[in-house]
Design a protein around this motif. Sequence first.
Motif, PDB file in Angstrom:
ATOM      1  N   SER A   1      -2.570 -21.670 -31.739  1.00 43.37           N
ATOM      2  CA  SER A   1      -1.844 -20.887 -32.673  1.00 43.37           C
ATOM      3  C   SER A   1      -2.690 -19.554 -33.208  1.00 43.37           C
ATOM      4  O   SER A   1      -2.269 -18.609 -33.344  1.00 43.37           O
TER       5      SER A   1
ATOM      6  N   LEU B   1     -11.795 -33.121 -27.483  1.00 37.00           N
ATOM      7  CA  LEU B   1     -11.481 -31.772 -28.028  1.00 37.00           C
ATOM      8  C   LEU B   1     -12.792 -31.100 -27.395  1.00 37.00           C
ATOM      9  O   LEU B   1     -12.771 -29.730 -26.982  1.00 37.00           O
TER      10      LEU B   1
ATOM     11  N   HIS C   1      -6.172 -19.402 -31.669  1.00 33.39           N
ATOM     12  CA  HIS C   1      -7.136 -19.234 -30.308  1.00 33.39           C
ATOM     13  C   HIS C   1      -6.229 -19.208 -29.179  1.00 33.39           C
ATOM     14  O   HIS C   1      -6.956 -19.771 -28.065  1.00 33.39           O
TER      15      HIS C   1
ATOM     16  N   LEU D   1     -13.490 -27.719 -24.834  1.00 32.60           N
ATOM     17  CA  LEU D   1     -14.177 -26.390 -25.024  1.00 32.60           C
ATOM     18  C   LEU D   1     -15.086 -26.098 -24.342  1.00 32.60           C
ATOM     19  O   LEU D   1     -15.321 -25.188 -24.133  1.00 32.60           O
TER      20      LEU D   1
ATOM     21  N   THR E   1     -22.862 -20.034 -27.420  1.00 30.05           N
ATOM     22  CA  THR E   1     -22.942 -18.955 -28.264  1.00 30.05           C
ATOM     23  C   THR E   1     -23.337 -19.668 -29.925  1.00 30.05           C
ATOM     24  O   THR E   1     -22.951 -18.834 -31.054  1.00 30.05           O
TER      25      THR E   1
ATOM     26  N   ILE F   1      -4.564 -24.380 -41.456  1.00 28.02           N
ATOM     27  CA  ILE F   1      -5.508 -25.165 -41.509  1.00 28.02           C
ATOM     28  C   ILE F   1      -5.117 -26.454 -42.358  1.00 28.02           C
ATOM     29  O   ILE F   1      -5.037 -26.154 -43.615  1.00 28.02           O
TER      30      ILE F   1
ATOM     31  N   ARG G   1     -16.489  -8.360 -37.551  1.00 26.99           N
ATOM     32  CA  ARG G   1     -15.987  -9.524 -37.972  1.00 26.99           C
ATOM     33  C   ARG G   1     -15.051  -9.576 -38.953  1.00 26.99           C
ATOM     34  O   ARG G   1     -14.039 -10.504 -38.679  1.00 26.99           O
TER      35      ARG G   1
ATOM     36  N   VAL H   1     -17.997 -28.162 -35.711  1.00 26.06           N
ATOM     37  CA  VAL H   1     -16.746 -27.312 -36.065  1.00 26.06           C
ATOM     38  C   VAL H   1     -15.452 -28.080 -35.890  1.00 26.06           C
ATOM     39  O   VAL H   1     -14.576 -28.051 -36.827  1.00 26.06           O
TER      40      VAL H   1
ATOM     41  N   LYS I   1     -12.119 -12.132 -38.397  1.00 26.14           N
ATOM     42  CA  LYS I   1     -11.437 -11.918 -37.254  1.00 26.14           C
ATOM     43  C   LYS I   1     -11.484 -13.112 -36.501  1.00 26.14           C
ATOM     44  O   LYS I   1     -12.663 -13.920 -36.262  1.00 26.14           O
ATOM     45  N   THR I   2     -10.368 -13.811 -35.783  1.00 25.60           N
ATOM     46  CA  THR I   2     -10.518 -14.848 -35.050  1.00 25.60           C
ATOM     47  C   THR I   2     -11.310 -14.858 -33.704  1.00 25.60           C
ATOM     48  O   THR I   2     -10.890 -13.921 -33.119  1.00 25.60           O
ATOM     49  N   PRO I   3     -12.524 -15.432 -33.699  1.00 29.03           N
ATOM     50  CA  PRO I   3     -13.218 -15.272 -32.468  1.00 29.03           C
ATOM     51  C   PRO I   3     -12.790 -15.739 -31.326  1.00 29.03           C
ATOM     52  O   PRO I   3     -12.104 -17.075 -31.114  1.00 29.03           O
TER      53      PRO I   3
ATOM     54  N   GLY J   1      -3.540 -30.634 -32.596  1.00 25.94           N
ATOM     55  CA  GLY J   1      -4.932 -29.655 -33.058  1.00 25.94           C
ATOM     56  C   GLY J   1      -4.251 -28.332 -33.264  1.00 25.94           C
ATOM     57  O   GLY J   1      -5.125 -27.920 -34.302  1.00 25.94           O
TER      58      GLY J   1
ATOM     59  N   ILE K   1     -18.091 -20.852 -25.414  1.00 27.23           N
ATOM     60  CA  ILE K   1     -18.502 -21.290 -26.786  1.00 27.23           C
ATOM     61  C   ILE K   1     -19.687 -22.118 -26.905  1.00 27.23           C
ATOM     62  O   ILE K   1     -20.455 -22.273 -27.812  1.00 27.23           O
TER      63      ILE K   1
HETATM   64  C1  HEC Z   1      -5.565 -20.167 -38.849  1.00 28.84           C
HETATM   65  C2  HEC Z   1      -5.974 -19.659 -37.553  1.00 28.84           C
HETATM   66  C3  HEC Z   1      -7.116 -20.925 -36.826  1.00 28.84           C
HETATM   67  C4  HEC Z   1      -6.978 -22.049 -36.485  1.00 28.84           C
HETATM   68  C5  HEC Z   1      -5.584 -22.671 -36.372  1.00 28.84           C
HETATM   69  C6  HEC Z   1      -7.999 -22.501 -35.891  1.00 28.84           C
HETATM   70  N1  HEC Z   1      -9.090 -21.647 -35.744  1.00 28.84           N
HETATM   71 FE1  HEC Z   1     -11.034 -21.751 -35.255  1.00 28.84          FE
HETATM   72  N2  HEC Z   1     -11.608 -19.897 -36.302  1.00 28.84           N
HETATM   73  C7  HEC Z   1     -10.652 -19.108 -36.952  1.00 28.84           C
HETATM   74  C8  HEC Z   1     -11.206 -18.116 -37.687  1.00 28.84           C
HETATM   75  C9  HEC Z   1     -10.934 -16.909 -38.474  1.00 28.84           C
HETATM   76  C10 HEC Z   1     -12.631 -18.313 -37.298  1.00 28.84           C
HETATM   77  C11 HEC Z   1     -13.937 -17.375 -37.780  1.00 28.84           C
HETATM   78  C12 HEC Z   1     -14.429 -18.033 -39.203  1.00 28.84           C
HETATM   79  C13 HEC Z   1     -15.646 -17.278 -39.497  1.00 28.84           C
HETATM   80  O1  HEC Z   1     -16.025 -16.601 -38.875  1.00 28.84           O
HETATM   81  O2  HEC Z   1     -15.959 -17.503 -40.491  1.00 28.84           O
HETATM   82  C14 HEC Z   1     -12.743 -19.438 -36.301  1.00 28.84           C
HETATM   83  C15 HEC Z   1     -13.707 -19.896 -35.655  1.00 28.84           C
HETATM   84  C16 HEC Z   1     -13.962 -21.136 -34.720  1.00 28.84           C
HETATM   85  C17 HEC Z   1     -15.042 -21.446 -33.891  1.00 28.84           C
HETATM   86  C18 HEC Z   1     -16.401 -20.649 -34.125  1.00 28.84           C
HETATM   87  C19 HEC Z   1     -16.469 -19.560 -32.938  1.00 28.84           C
HETATM   88  C20 HEC Z   1     -17.740 -18.830 -33.270  1.00 28.84           C
HETATM   89  O3  HEC Z   1     -17.843 -18.205 -32.267  1.00 28.84           O
HETATM   90  O4  HEC Z   1     -18.287 -18.723 -34.198  1.00 28.84           O
HETATM   91  C21 HEC Z   1     -14.620 -22.309 -33.217  1.00 28.84           C
HETATM   92  C22 HEC Z   1     -15.443 -23.146 -32.186  1.00 28.84           C
HETATM   93  C23 HEC Z   1     -13.265 -22.732 -33.460  1.00 28.84           C
HETATM   94  N3  HEC Z   1     -12.780 -21.701 -34.521  1.00 28.84           N
HETATM   95  C24 HEC Z   1     -12.609 -23.729 -32.928  1.00 28.84           C
HETATM   96  C25 HEC Z   1     -11.405 -24.010 -33.251  1.00 28.84           C
HETATM   97  C26 HEC Z   1     -10.703 -25.145 -32.860  1.00 28.84           C
HETATM   98  C27 HEC Z   1     -11.179 -26.125 -32.014  1.00 28.84           C
HETATM   99  C28 HEC Z   1      -9.508 -25.113 -33.584  1.00 28.84           C
HETATM  100  C29 HEC Z   1      -8.417 -26.291 -33.509  1.00 28.84           C
HETATM  101  C30 HEC Z   1      -8.784 -27.877 -33.894  1.00 28.84           C
HETATM  102  C31 HEC Z   1      -9.318 -24.219 -34.465  1.00 28.84           C
HETATM  103  N4  HEC Z   1     -10.529 -23.410 -34.139  1.00 28.84           N
HETATM  104  C32 HEC Z   1      -8.400 -23.640 -34.934  1.00 28.84           C
HETATM  105  C33 HEC Z   1      -9.268 -19.412 -36.827  1.00 28.84           C
HETATM  106  C34 HEC Z   1      -8.460 -20.304 -36.561  1.00 28.84           C
END
Ligand code: HEC
Length: 326
Positions: free
Chosen positions: A215, A311, A217, A315, A265, A298, A112, A280, A255-257, A211, A262
């Motif tokens: 950028s 949204l 994901h 997903l 998981t 964010i 991670r 989320v 790391k961005t997952p 949303g 989804i």
């Molecule tokens: C700046 C980058 C960024 C943006 C923009 C972003 N995310 Fe994420 N996202 C992350 C990161 C980093 C994590 C993991 C965080 C952690 O593990 O604590 C995450 C985790 C998640 C997860 C959980 C995945 C898992 O398997 O645990 C979901 C669902 C998710 N994001 C959905 C979204 C959605 C929907 C949006 C738009 C509204 C979004 N994200 C915008 C970076 C981003």
Amino acid sequence: MKKKGVVIGILALLLFSCLLSKKTAFISKEFSLPEMVYETENQITKERIALGKKLFFDPVFSIDSSISCASCHKPKYAFSDTVKFSPGVFNRPGIRNTPSLMNIGFHPYFLREGSVPTIEMQALIPIQEKNEFAHNIVEISKKIQQIPEYVTMSKVAYDREPDHYVITRALGVFQRTLISKSSKFDSYMDGKVKLTKSEKNGMAIFFGEKGNCSSCHGGFNFTSYKLTNNGLNENYEDVGRMRATKDSADLSIFKTPSLRNIEVTSPYMHDGSMVSIEEVVSHYNSGGKNHVNKDSLIKPLHLSNSEKADLVLFLKTLTDEAFVEN
Ligand code: HEC
Ligand code: HEC
């Protein structure tokens, strides 16, 4: 006068079709299956897949022969787990939520915090961790060298006894075969199914400025693998990437997952602290907590309740029924 109207009409049509083909070209390139890269000396063969698969499901890895890789990475949940922290040997609690392994072969780095460079090296981590297998690869090699079936499979696959080299390589080959690319979204991209109005609206929010999810994901695997902080907490128990780098700029960076599958998981985030996709989405809508390393992307989204619901529906189009059922 009439002629002029026709000419304008044709021009408009041309422009429209140009825009359309540009859009499809962009999307289909972004979402086409990337090439899977295998190490030069660890090319894919069916014997290597079979050996890696057998190892993945074998409790021989744990010190007390109680659990296997699949005890935490459960095939039914896209190779993730349904609990916050999967227990290791002797029921010792883990410290991070078990990530999904689907499309893991495309990741540029592992864990991670993204600190392990190859999938082969990654296998050594659970083997040694006290709260996972609490074992060591030399002892495991000795154990499986006593099992004639492993010796035969290993000789056929790698032309050597089952040792640390064979174990890590075979597990790597098997994990690279865990590919998910047949969700409703993929069928939609191939022009085979339609999305509902709500799903399409959710998709526009996901990819658009509203949303801005894509950028981080974006791309085939619904992640750019960006190492960042998404404002989950103001203070984290987990130091994230700083565990490996000791650099405070990496404090609670993860790391961005991937967002594929989804729906199956849950729970989510590195600490499994969120149970539903709705939770989320509400988190992102609020703009998250003010962590020192929170990513500037964010911020409050001001989505209405129906936009949030759309949204979530989008997903859920990322679920690959065939992958999950296999
Ligand atoms: C700046 C980058 C960024 C943006 C923009 C972003 N995310 Fe994420 N996202 C992350 C990161 C980093 C994590 C993991 C965080 C952690 O593990 O604590 C995450 C985790 C998640 C997860 C959980 C995945 C898992 O398997 O645990 C979901 C669902 C998710 N994001 C959905 C979204 C959605 C929907 C949006 C738009 C509204 C979004 N994200 C915008 C970076 C981003
Ligand atoms: C006790 C539960 C448990 C067992 C057993 C286990 N894992 Fe994991 N796995 C995890 C957790 C938790 C993480 C996240 C660890 C971290 O980020 O520090 C993880 C991470 C991974 C990753 C990296 C995922 C990513 O997104 O970077 C891979 C690959 C992996 N495990 C493969 C395996 C293999 C192969 C085995 C068997 C040899 C195995 N795991 C055994 C819980 C487990």
